[in-house]
Design an enzyme around this catalytic site. Structure first.
Site, short mmCIF file in Angstrom:
data_model
loop_
_atom_site.label_atom_id
_atom_site.label_comp_id
_atom_site.label_asym_id
_atom_site.label_seq_id
_atom_site.Cartn_x
_atom_site.Cartn_y
_atom_site.Cartn_z
N ARG A 176 0.84 -1.18 0.00
CA ARG A 176 0.00 0.00 0.00
C ARG A 176 0.88 1.24 0.00
O ARG A 176 1.99 1.24 0.58
CB ARG A 176 -0.94 0.00 1.21
CG ARG A 176 -0.25 0.15 2.53
CD ARG A 176 -1.24 0.23 3.68
NE ARG A 176 -1.96 -1.00 3.86
CZ ARG A 176 -1.54 -2.01 4.63
NH1 ARG A 176 -0.38 -1.92 5.26
NH2 ARG A 176 -2.26 -3.09 4.78
N ASN A 212 -1.60 -13.57 0.85
CA ASN A 212 -2.04 -14.24 2.08
C ASN A 212 -3.03 -13.39 2.87
O ASN A 212 -2.99 -13.32 4.09
CB ASN A 212 -0.85 -14.66 2.95
CG ASN A 212 -0.03 -13.49 3.48
OD1 ASN A 212 -0.05 -12.40 2.92
ND2 ASN A 212 0.69 -13.72 4.57
N PHE A 213 -3.92 -12.71 2.13
CA PHE A 213 -5.05 -12.06 2.78
C PHE A 213 -6.04 -13.13 3.25
O PHE A 213 -5.93 -14.30 2.88
CB PHE A 213 -5.76 -11.13 1.80
CG PHE A 213 -4.93 -9.97 1.32
CD1 PHE A 213 -4.61 -8.93 2.17
CD2 PHE A 213 -4.46 -9.93 0.02
CE1 PHE A 213 -3.84 -7.86 1.73
CE2 PHE A 213 -3.69 -8.87 -0.44
CZ PHE A 213 -3.38 -7.83 0.42
N ARG A 255 -12.86 -9.91 -3.89
CA ARG A 255 -13.65 -8.69 -3.79
C ARG A 255 -12.97 -7.51 -4.49
O ARG A 255 -13.64 -6.58 -4.96
CB ARG A 255 -13.92 -8.35 -2.32
CG ARG A 255 -14.91 -9.30 -1.65
CD ARG A 255 -15.40 -8.75 -0.32
NE ARG A 255 -14.35 -8.63 0.67
CZ ARG A 255 -13.96 -9.61 1.48
NH1 ARG A 255 -14.54 -10.80 1.40
NH2 ARG A 255 -13.01 -9.42 2.38
N ASP A 268 4.24 -20.26 10.79
CA ASP A 268 4.45 -19.31 9.70
C ASP A 268 5.63 -19.76 8.83
O ASP A 268 5.55 -19.77 7.60
CB ASP A 268 4.75 -17.91 10.26
CG ASP A 268 3.48 -17.14 10.59
OD1 ASP A 268 2.48 -17.32 9.89
OD2 ASP A 268 3.51 -16.34 11.53
#
Length: 392
Positions: A47, A107-108, A115, A180
């Site tokens: 972002r 990995n959202f 969407r 992870d």
């Protein structure tokens, strides 16, 4: 091989693979860093202004050269660009970029990319041989897919934490983010396999990995026993390291610290520690049930000598033993240096830090650490210029 941004590729076996990386936190960035270490061109999308979440995650508020130490640990060998995924123009640019990529990784939580119009089916319209890889907490289906998927939570939920700690205390999760990291390894392996398949067959691939799936795979032995026998594992009173293992197996206190001991045949153990014949003359199941009794004897014997002396003596006697150390101690030792597990990596602004490098060597591949950890949007102009040069 594509010549798209060719100057940023490594010399490893994956140098003909281009990865568009939307990942954040640890699972995804470690996976894509591994791909980059092996030569792939990795373009990290963040972002604008703030970048991905890990850039703001700092140990006790401490930063190194103005950057998050955690971010520095898992984001070398990547280009960095910014895009507002809610902006139509930026999404169009991403779709153009996908045409030049072999892999998209995200990995959202499940459904977020769909969407935004950037899900698997949507991106196949721009690249029909795309490998689309997703990492999540709980997998792509089921009633829990919208819950936060975090390492420690999944350790506790999956049974991993229930394996550690004494019987009269709470379950103890592993301090390091083992799920992870392990899911990152699976994701990287699966992505490379999928690219091979997509190229061989001319068809796309959807790769999906999860922390829950990894946690169960790590426990494949225990899970098979649980599903197919009536055995139930219970933690020992002494908190031996695994609830299904005989003594000795775990961490034991000495005169000046701790040592770890692992899986020693009972006859050898009896000879070394002078265990009474009545203690060892029993069936395997009876020996297992005596583990707390055995551990009490070992505890009494071990407290009379320092750890280093026990390590020397028990190693000489053929036991599997090791010192108990912190990571700070291990990274400074000769064994680590001999294998070049620690490297100097470059950070934004021309500084450098010591970090864990790629702990694998491969003949014919050198110079793995080629690109510094990037600052936010460092390669915006480079990537967009490359797109304009292709006419897309």
């Amino acid at each position: 091989m594509s010549d798209f941004l060719d100057q940023y590729r490594g010399n490893g076996p994956l140098r003909d693979i281009t990865v568009l990386d939307f990942t954040q936190m640890m699972m995804g960035p470690v996976a894509t860093q591994l791909l980059g270490d092996m030569g792939a061109l990795v373009i990290k999308v963040e972002r604008p202004v703030s970048g991905e979440w890990e850039r703001s995650y700092n140990p006790r508020g401490r930063r190194l050269h103005g950057e998050s130490p955690y971010f520095l640990a898992m984001n070398r060998n990547k280009l960095a660009m910014t895009a507002d995924l809610t902006n139509a123009d930026d999404r169009a640019m991403i779709c153009d970029l996908v045409k030049h990529c072999d892999v998209v990784v995200e990995n959202f939580r499940p459904g977020v990319m769909e969407r935004l119009g950037l899900g698997y089916d949507a991106l196949l319209e721009h690249n029909p041989r795309l490998v689309y890889a997703s990492g999540s907490g709980y997998g792509p289906k089921g009633p829990l897919i919208h819950r936060p998927g975090q390492d420690m939570l999944l350790q506790c939920m999956s049974g991993l934490a229930a394996n550690s700690g004494p019987a009269d205390g709470p379950p103890v999760p592993v301090g390091a983010p083992v799920l992870d990291a392990s899911t990152a390894f699976l994701l990287a392996f699966s992505i490379v396999s999928a690219v091979h398949g997509a190229r061989a067959n001319g068809t796309p691939r959807l790769v999906q990995a999860s922390l829950l799936g990894t946690a169960l795979l790590i426990q494949c032995q225990e899970a098979l026993v649980a599903m197919n026998t009536d055995l139930e594992w219970q933690r020992s009173e002494a908190g031996i390291a695994a609830p299904w293992t005989d003594a000795p197996y775990g961490v034991y206190e000495t005169a000046d610290g701790f040592i770890a001991m692992s899986m020693t045949p009972r006859a050898k153990l009896a000879g070394i520690f002078s265990l009474p014949a009545a203690m060892i003359d029993c069936t395997d199941d009876e020996w297992f049930l005596k583990r707390d009794e055995v551990n009490l004897v070992l505890k009494e014997r071990l407290k009379h000598k320092p750890a280093a002396q026990w390590i020397d003596e028990l190693t000489e006697a053929g036991m599997w033993v090791a010192p108990v150390q912190s990571v700070s101690e291990m990274v400074g030792q000769e064994q680590t240096a001999a294998n070049s597990y620690v490297e100097e990596i470059s950070t934004p602004g021309g500084n450098s830090v010591r970090a864990i490098g790629l702990p694998v060597t491969m003949s014919g591949m050198d110079g793995v650490n080629r690109l510094p950890v990037p600052y936010i949007g460092e390669h915006d102009a480079v990537v967009r210029a490359a797109l304009r040069g292709t006419g897309t």
